[in-house]
Structures are given as structure tokens and as C-alpha cells.
Design a protein around this motif. Sequence first.
Motif, mmCIF file in Angstrom:
data_model
loop_
_atom_site.group_PDB
_atom_site.id
_atom_site.type_symbol
_atom_site.label_atom_id
_atom_site.label_comp_id
_atom_site.label_asym_id
_atom_site.label_seq_id
_atom_site.Cartn_x
_atom_site.Cartn_y
_atom_site.Cartn_z
ATOM 1 N N UNK A 288 3.694 47.483 13.859
ATOM 2 C CA UNK A 288 2.570 47.822 12.960
ATOM 3 C C UNK A 288 2.025 49.210 13.271
ATOM 4 N N UNK A 289 1.811 49.455 14.563
ATOM 5 C CA UNK A 289 1.255 50.747 14.982
ATOM 6 C C UNK A 289 2.159 51.903 14.561
ATOM 7 N N UNK A 290 3.453 51.782 14.876
ATOM 8 C CA UNK A 290 4.379 52.885 14.571
ATOM 9 C C UNK A 290 4.515 53.064 13.068
ATOM 10 N N UNK A 291 4.560 51.946 12.326
ATOM 11 C CA UNK A 291 4.673 52.056 10.867
ATOM 12 C C UNK A 291 3.492 52.848 10.305
ATOM 13 N N UNK B 298 1.765 61.140 10.679
ATOM 14 C CA UNK B 298 1.370 61.642 11.997
ATOM 15 C C UNK B 298 2.589 61.703 12.922
ATOM 16 N N UNK B 299 3.469 60.745 12.739
ATOM 17 C CA UNK B 299 4.650 60.706 13.592
ATOM 18 C C UNK B 299 5.899 60.925 12.753
ATOM 19 N N UNK B 300 6.667 61.957 13.126
ATOM 20 C CA UNK B 300 7.873 62.251 12.358
ATOM 21 C C UNK B 300 9.120 62.338 13.234
ATOM 22 N N UNK B 301 8.927 62.291 14.538
ATOM 23 C CA UNK B 301 10.073 62.499 15.443
ATOM 24 C C UNK B 301 10.641 63.882 15.232
ATOM 25 N N UNK B 302 11.954 63.997 15.327
ATOM 26 C CA UNK B 302 12.566 65.314 15.079
ATOM 27 C C UNK B 302 13.062 65.414 13.643
ATOM 28 N N UNK C 117 0.717 53.920 22.638
ATOM 29 C CA UNK C 117 0.297 53.992 21.236
ATOM 30 C C UNK C 117 -0.372 52.688 20.796
ATOM 31 N N UNK C 118 0.239 51.570 21.211
ATOM 32 C CA UNK C 118 -0.313 50.268 20.803
ATOM 33 C C UNK C 118 -1.698 50.057 21.429
ATOM 34 N N UNK D 198 -8.912 53.955 19.183
ATOM 35 C CA UNK D 198 -8.925 55.404 19.433
ATOM 36 C C UNK D 198 -8.155 56.163 18.337
ATOM 37 N N UNK D 199 -7.085 55.540 17.860
ATOM 38 C CA UNK D 199 -6.286 56.212 16.833
ATOM 39 C C UNK D 199 -6.984 56.230 15.471
ATOM 40 N N UNK D 200 -7.912 55.284 15.293
ATOM 41 C CA UNK D 200 -8.677 55.192 14.049
ATOM 42 C C UNK D 200 -7.795 55.251 12.808
ATOM 43 N N UNK D 201 -6.734 54.424 12.836
ATOM 44 C CA UNK D 201 -5.850 54.396 11.675
ATOM 45 C C UNK D 201 -6.342 53.402 10.631
#
Length: 252
Positions: free
Chosen positions: A213-216, A223-227, A241-242, A249-252
Motif C-alpha cells: 500500500x505504502x509503495x503504491x 514521489x517514487x520513480x526508481x531509475x 517507508x512503512x 510522517x509521509x502524510x500521503x
Amino acid sequence: MKNIKTLRCKRSNYGGARQSTEWIVIHYTGNAKDTARGNANYFANNNVGASAHYFVDDNDIYSSVPEGDIAWHCETPNMPFRCTCRNRNSIGIELCTCGDYQISEKTADRAAELVKDLMDRYGVPLANVIRHYDVCLKNCPAPWVKDVNKWFAFKERLSDMTETNVQKICNDMIYKYNKELEDRIITFINNKFEAEREPRYDKLEDIPAWAVDTVTKLVEEGIMQGDGKNLGLTKDMLRILVIMDRSGILAL
Ligand SMILES: [Zn+2]
């Protein structure tokens, strides 16, 4: 070349027909003090499992293994080859020592005469006159490994070129060997890291259920795209991250 004495090496210490003469390899005997005759005599009468074509000291040059045969001089077990020089395509010359494991100027002069003669006869270029050390990192001839200027000085004796040119050739050669060695070390380290690297989670479908859920959310928010292809997340990164996500803290 005149004044070369012959004392044949025992047959069990060398063997095979040499295929070519591309290299001339300089060694030292590794004794504190010795003579060409003494060494030639030793190799003529003992089973040593090693050999050289020539032994050189202040006064004499002894031919031990015939030039047309393979002397067992430069292929040291468990040492990495740094060039294509092998026993089968080289001539090996042992320099004797004059006390305290040192090589005298006189021995170096005599060896230079011999090497120049071999270079002329076989068409070996100056760059292919090398130390045992250059073949496979063996500390031989030790005094000329420890002080490379002594080696340069010897190479200078072999040609009419200026010191600068000789130095340049030596430097180019050292650079080439170092580069090859460096490439091998880097490959070795990379392979080792690759083997030991902890697993990465690169795609959303790889992410464990507790973090998906967090990564999705992070990916969907951009915010997260990797390379661009892979997310490259480790398990520790996922845990952080979780934790941040759950604590708000991430306030998503
Ligand atoms: Zn050697």
C-alpha cells in the motif's frame, strides 16, 4: 655471442620445444651470494623442477637449458598472468647475486650484452624484455622490483635510446599491466558484490504485502520513480517507508 660456457641442465628440469621467442624474462637467483657456475652445476645435478636458459654473474655466462628448448622459469603456480609471456614463448635469464641478495653493476652489464644479443637474433623488442614480476607479480628479480629505477637503468643499457624514451616505454608497459590488473580486480569485486548484494524489490508486483500500500501510494503520487525502470528498494528501505507512512510522517 662469445665466452658463453655450457653446463647442461639435468634433463628432468626442462622440456618441450619452444614455439617462439617473443619475450626475454629477467630473474634473479634469490640467493644471498652465488655464481653462474655454481647455479649451472646445481641445476645440472639436482631434480629442481625449474630451470633457466642462462645464469649470469660478474665473470661468466653459463648456458644451462639449450635455447631451442623450454626452460621452466616464469610460470609460477597460483600467480596471475599479467601478459602473454609463458615458458613456451620466452627465454629465461637468471642473474646471480653479489652479496646481500643484490645484483652487481657488472652482472647487469654482462646480462645486458646477452640480452642485446638475444634481442638481435630473435627480433625481440625492448618492450618485451621484462621481469619475472611483470609476467605474474613474482617478487623477482627482487632488487629491481623494489627499486624500479634500477630496472629502468637496465632497460636503458639495452638500447641506444635516450633515458626519456626508455622510461616512457617502461611506463607504458607498467600502465598496461596495471590497467589489466585493475580491470581484473574491478570485475572480481563487482562479481563479489553482485553475489552478496541483498535482494532488491524492483516492481510493484514484487513488493511484499505488508508494504504494497505504502509503495503504491508513493509511486502513484510520483514521489517514487526508481531509475525509471526499477524501484531498487531493499527490505530495510521498505520497513522505513512503512513506519513513516503508518506514523503519518509521509502524510500521503
Ligand atoms: Zn624469477
